[in-house]
Design a protein around this motif. Structure first.
Motif, PDB file in Angstrom:
ATOM      1  N   ARG A  84       0.834  -1.207   0.000  1.00 45.00           N
ATOM      2  CA  ARG A  84       0.000   0.000   0.000  1.00 45.00           C
ATOM      3  C   ARG A  84       0.869   1.258   0.000  1.00 45.00           C
ATOM      4  NH1 ARG A  84      -3.544  -3.132   3.170  1.00 45.00           N
ATOM      5  NH2 ARG A  84      -2.517  -2.491   5.107  1.00 45.00           N
ATOM      6  N   LEU A  85       1.956   1.234   0.769  1.00 46.70           N
ATOM      7  CA  LEU A  85       2.868   2.378   0.784  1.00 46.70           C
ATOM      8  C   LEU A  85       3.488   2.611  -0.591  1.00 46.70           C
ATOM      9  CD1 LEU A  85       4.645   1.635   4.184  1.00 46.70           C
ATOM     10  CD2 LEU A  85       3.234   3.643   3.698  1.00 46.70           C
ATOM     11  N   VAL A  86       3.908   1.529  -1.235  1.00 44.88           N
ATOM     12  CA  VAL A  86       4.502   1.644  -2.570  1.00 44.88           C
ATOM     13  C   VAL A  86       3.474   2.152  -3.568  1.00 44.88           C
ATOM     14  CG1 VAL A  86       5.483   0.315  -4.487  1.00 44.88           C
ATOM     15  CG2 VAL A  86       6.272  -0.104  -2.148  1.00 44.88           C
ATOM     16  N   ASP A  87       2.279   1.563  -3.535  1.00 41.11           N
ATOM     17  CA  ASP A  87       1.236   1.971  -4.482  1.00 41.11           C
ATOM     18  C   ASP A  87       0.837   3.423  -4.278  1.00 41.11           C
ATOM     19  OD1 ASP A  87       1.279  -0.587  -5.451  1.00 41.11           O
ATOM     20  OD2 ASP A  87      -0.549  -1.247  -4.415  1.00 41.11           O
ATOM     21  N   ARG A  88       0.724   3.852  -3.013  1.00 41.77           N
ATOM     22  CA  ARG A  88       0.320   5.226  -2.738  1.00 41.77           C
ATOM     23  C   ARG A  88       1.381   6.205  -3.231  1.00 41.77           C
ATOM     24  NH1 ARG A  88      -0.250   4.978   2.534  1.00 41.77           N
ATOM     25  NH2 ARG A  88      -2.374   4.192   2.335  1.00 41.77           N
ATOM     26  N   ALA A  91       0.975   6.522  -6.904  1.00 42.61           N
ATOM     27  CA  ALA A  91      -0.234   7.288  -7.209  1.00 42.61           C
ATOM     28  C   ALA A  91      -0.011   8.776  -6.961  1.00 42.61           C
ATOM     29  CB  ALA A  91      -1.410   6.776  -6.374  1.00 42.61           C
ATOM     30  N   ASP A  92       0.687   9.110  -5.872  1.00 46.10           N
ATOM     31  CA  ASP A  92       0.987  10.512  -5.579  1.00 46.10           C
ATOM     32  C   ASP A  92       1.872  11.116  -6.664  1.00 46.10           C
ATOM     33  OD1 ASP A  92      -0.497  10.350  -3.278  1.00 46.10           O
ATOM     34  OD2 ASP A  92       1.226  10.122  -1.934  1.00 46.10           O
ATOM     35  N   LEU A  93       2.822  10.334  -7.151  1.00 47.30           N
ATOM     36  CA  LEU A  93       3.708  10.825  -8.209  1.00 47.30           C
ATOM     37  C   LEU A  93       2.920  11.083  -9.490  1.00 47.30           C
ATOM     38  CD1 LEU A  93       6.609  11.460  -9.088  1.00 47.30           C
ATOM     39  CD2 LEU A  93       6.848   9.057  -9.726  1.00 47.30           C
ATOM     40  N   LEU A  94       2.012  10.173  -9.829  1.00 46.66           N
ATOM     41  CA  LEU A  94       1.182  10.375 -11.019  1.00 46.66           C
ATOM     42  C   LEU A  94       0.305  11.608 -10.859  1.00 46.66           C
ATOM     43  CD1 LEU A  94       0.100   9.445 -13.754  1.00 46.66           C
ATOM     44  CD2 LEU A  94      -1.492   7.942 -12.524  1.00 46.66           C
ATOM     45  N   HIS A  95      -0.226  11.802  -9.671  1.00 42.25           N
ATOM     46  CA  HIS A  95      -1.059  12.976  -9.401  1.00 42.25           C
ATOM     47  C   HIS A  95      -0.258  14.255  -9.623  1.00 42.25           C
ATOM     48  CE1 HIS A  95      -4.225  14.884  -6.473  1.00 42.25           C
ATOM     49  NE2 HIS A  95      -4.227  15.413  -7.678  1.00 42.25           N
ATOM     50  N   GLU A  96       0.973  14.274  -9.117  1.00 38.35           N
ATOM     51  CA  GLU A  96       1.806  15.463  -9.298  1.00 38.35           C
ATOM     52  C   GLU A  96       2.158  15.657 -10.769  1.00 38.35           C
ATOM     53  OE1 GLU A  96       5.901  17.551  -7.611  1.00 38.35           O
ATOM     54  OE2 GLU A  96       5.188  15.659  -6.734  1.00 38.35           O
ATOM     55  N   ARG A  97       2.387  14.569 -11.491  1.00 39.16           N
ATOM     56  CA  ARG A  97       2.707  14.676 -12.913  1.00 39.16           C
ATOM     57  C   ARG A  97       1.521  15.261 -13.684  1.00 39.16           C
ATOM     58  NH1 ARG A  97       6.904  12.538 -15.245  1.00 39.16           N
ATOM     59  NH2 ARG A  97       7.259  11.047 -13.570  1.00 39.16           N
ATOM     60  N   ASP A  98       0.305  14.814 -13.340  1.00 39.73           N
ATOM     61  CA  ASP A  98      -0.885  15.359 -13.985  1.00 39.73           C
ATOM     62  C   ASP A  98      -1.049  16.839 -13.662  1.00 39.73           C
ATOM     63  OD1 ASP A  98      -1.475  12.909 -15.108  1.00 39.73           O
ATOM     64  OD2 ASP A  98      -2.942  12.351 -13.569  1.00 39.73           O
ATOM     65  N   THR A  99      -0.749  17.203 -12.416  1.00 40.02           N
ATOM     66  CA  THR A  99      -0.844  18.612 -12.027  1.00 40.02           C
ATOM     67  C   THR A  99       0.158  19.456 -12.796  1.00 40.02           C
ATOM     68  OG1 THR A  99      -1.593  18.021  -9.807  1.00 40.02           O
ATOM     69  CG2 THR A  99      -0.667  20.222 -10.094  1.00 40.02           C
ATOM     70  N   LEU A 100       1.367  18.951 -12.981  1.00 41.49           N
ATOM     71  CA  LEU A 100       2.366  19.676 -13.760  1.00 41.49           C
ATOM     72  C   LEU A 100       1.869  19.904 -15.178  1.00 41.49           C
ATOM     73  CD1 LEU A 100       5.125  20.882 -14.350  1.00 41.49           C
ATOM     74  CD2 LEU A 100       6.011  18.561 -14.643  1.00 41.49           C
ATOM     75  N   ALA A 101       1.249  18.885 -15.767  1.00 37.25           N
ATOM     76  CA  ALA A 101       0.726  19.040 -17.128  1.00 37.25           C
ATOM     77  C   ALA A 101      -0.354  20.122 -17.171  1.00 37.25           C
ATOM     78  CB  ALA A 101       0.171  17.713 -17.631  1.00 37.25           C
ATOM     79  N   GLU A 102      -1.219  20.155 -16.150  1.00 35.46           N
ATOM     80  CA  GLU A 102      -2.278  21.160 -16.108  1.00 35.46           C
ATOM     81  C   GLU A 102      -1.693  22.566 -15.931  1.00 35.46           C
ATOM     82  OE1 GLU A 102      -4.966  20.078 -13.038  1.00 35.46           O
ATOM     83  OE2 GLU A 102      -5.698  18.286 -14.065  1.00 35.46           O
ATOM     84  N   VAL A 103      -0.700  22.675 -15.041  1.00 34.73           N
ATOM     85  CA  VAL A 103      -0.084  23.979 -14.814  1.00 34.73           C
ATOM     86  C   VAL A 103       0.652  24.446 -16.066  1.00 34.73           C
ATOM     87  CG1 VAL A 103       1.696  25.196 -13.491  1.00 34.73           C
ATOM     88  CG2 VAL A 103       0.086  23.683 -12.331  1.00 34.73           C
ATOM     89  N   ARG A 180      -6.658  22.421  -7.394  1.00 36.83           N
ATOM     90  CA  ARG A 180      -7.371  21.278  -7.959  1.00 36.83           C
ATOM     91  C   ARG A 180      -6.511  20.027  -7.942  1.00 36.83           C
ATOM     92  NH1 ARG A 180     -10.375  24.006 -13.280  1.00 36.83           N
ATOM     93  NH2 ARG A 180     -12.075  25.013 -12.118  1.00 36.83           N
ATOM     94  N   GLY A 181      -5.199  20.219  -8.012  1.00 38.19           N
ATOM     95  CA  GLY A 181      -4.283  19.090  -7.946  1.00 38.19           C
ATOM     96  C   GLY A 181      -3.969  18.645  -6.534  1.00 38.19           C
ATOM     97  N   GLY A 182      -4.575  19.306  -5.540  1.00 39.81           N
ATOM     98  CA  GLY A 182      -4.387  18.886  -4.166  1.00 39.81           C
ATOM     99  C   GLY A 182      -3.199  19.505  -3.461  1.00 39.81           C
TER     100      GLY A 182
END
Length: 245
Positions: A84-88, A91-103, A180-182
């Motif tokens: 769960r720690l590894v998966d989270r 997931a957090d890294l993907l979230h930040e990558r998506d936020t970078l794309a939006e920014v 929006r990206g948290g």
């Protein structure tokens, strides 16, 4: 006592650490407990060696705290928590990558057309109400961002009302995307400060490129750490199978 047992200095030397750092990692549960000699000296094994390799490999990508929790979970055979720690983290890294794309997309619009505003607003710096409507937010959000140091409106000398010059409008759009990206407000403040310091569009691109590079390095570090963690899991006792009630 195993004649091939390792001393703290043997583990430390491989990584350029102090022997005290190795002892501290054991005391924190990152390394499994070591046997003690009759005189009280710690005696490590290849399991400890691989645990230390795994921890130090995980740390650049996962951070010290998460890497430590992963090793503690592995040491007690709690693979459920470990995965769960590894998966989270992924997931957090993907979230930040998506936020970078939006920014990046938002900044591309704001730097090529610094007034993504209706014509009625383009002739003057918008008020807090005008900007809030453009962003689809409540004016209280803009005032909160101002209090947090994210936005820096000017005051109309005649009325005392807030007015948002183009740079503040840009920061508001970026802040909305990051929220929006948290992202928490303190991190948004740091980013908008970097944008203001960067100045022109080319320098803003450098800020985004640095962010992208940091994510790339973290992804590579996480990928490289996997083999060290996997090797460690081969050495620790397998978790007990669940019993049927």
């Amino acid at each position: 006592m195993n004649p091939g047992a390792l001393r703290p200095v043997d583990l430390a030397r491989e990584h350029g650490l102090s022997t005290q750092a190795v002892r501290n990692y054991e005391d924190e549960g990152i390394l499994p407990p070591a046997e003690r000699s009759a005189s009280g000296y710690r005696r490590y094994t290849p399991v400890h060696t691989q645990a230390l390799r795994a921890f130090l490999a995980l740390r650049p990508g996962y951070g010290h705290g998460v890497a430590a929790e992963i090793l503690r979970s592995a040491g007690r055979g709690d693979t459920g928590t470990l995965f769960r720690l590894v998966d989270r983290a992924h997931a957090d890294l993907l979230h930040e990558r998506d936020t970078l794309a939006e920014v990046t997309a938002a900044l591309g619009t704001l730097t090529t057309d610094p007034g993504p505003t209706p014509d009625s607003y383009a002739r003057t710096d918008p008020t807090v109400g005008m900007l809030a409507r453009q962003l689809g937010l409540h004016p209280a959000s803009l005032r909160k961002w101002e209090a947090a140091g994210i936005l820096h409106p000017r005051r109309d000398p005649a009325t005392g009302h807030r007015r948002y010059p183009p740079e503040a409008v840009r920061d508001a759009y970026v802040a909305r995307q990051l929220r929006r990206g948290g992202f928490p407000l303190d991190r948004i403040r740091t980013f908008t400060e970097q944008l203001r310091g960067a100045g022109d569009a080319g320098a803003l691109g450098e800020v985004l490129a640095e962010w992208h590079g940091r994510l790339h390095r973290r992804s590579r570090a996480m990928l490289a750490a996997g083999r060290h963690l996997d090797a460690y899991l081969d050495l620790v006792p397998a978790p007990a199978a669940p019993t049927e009630g």
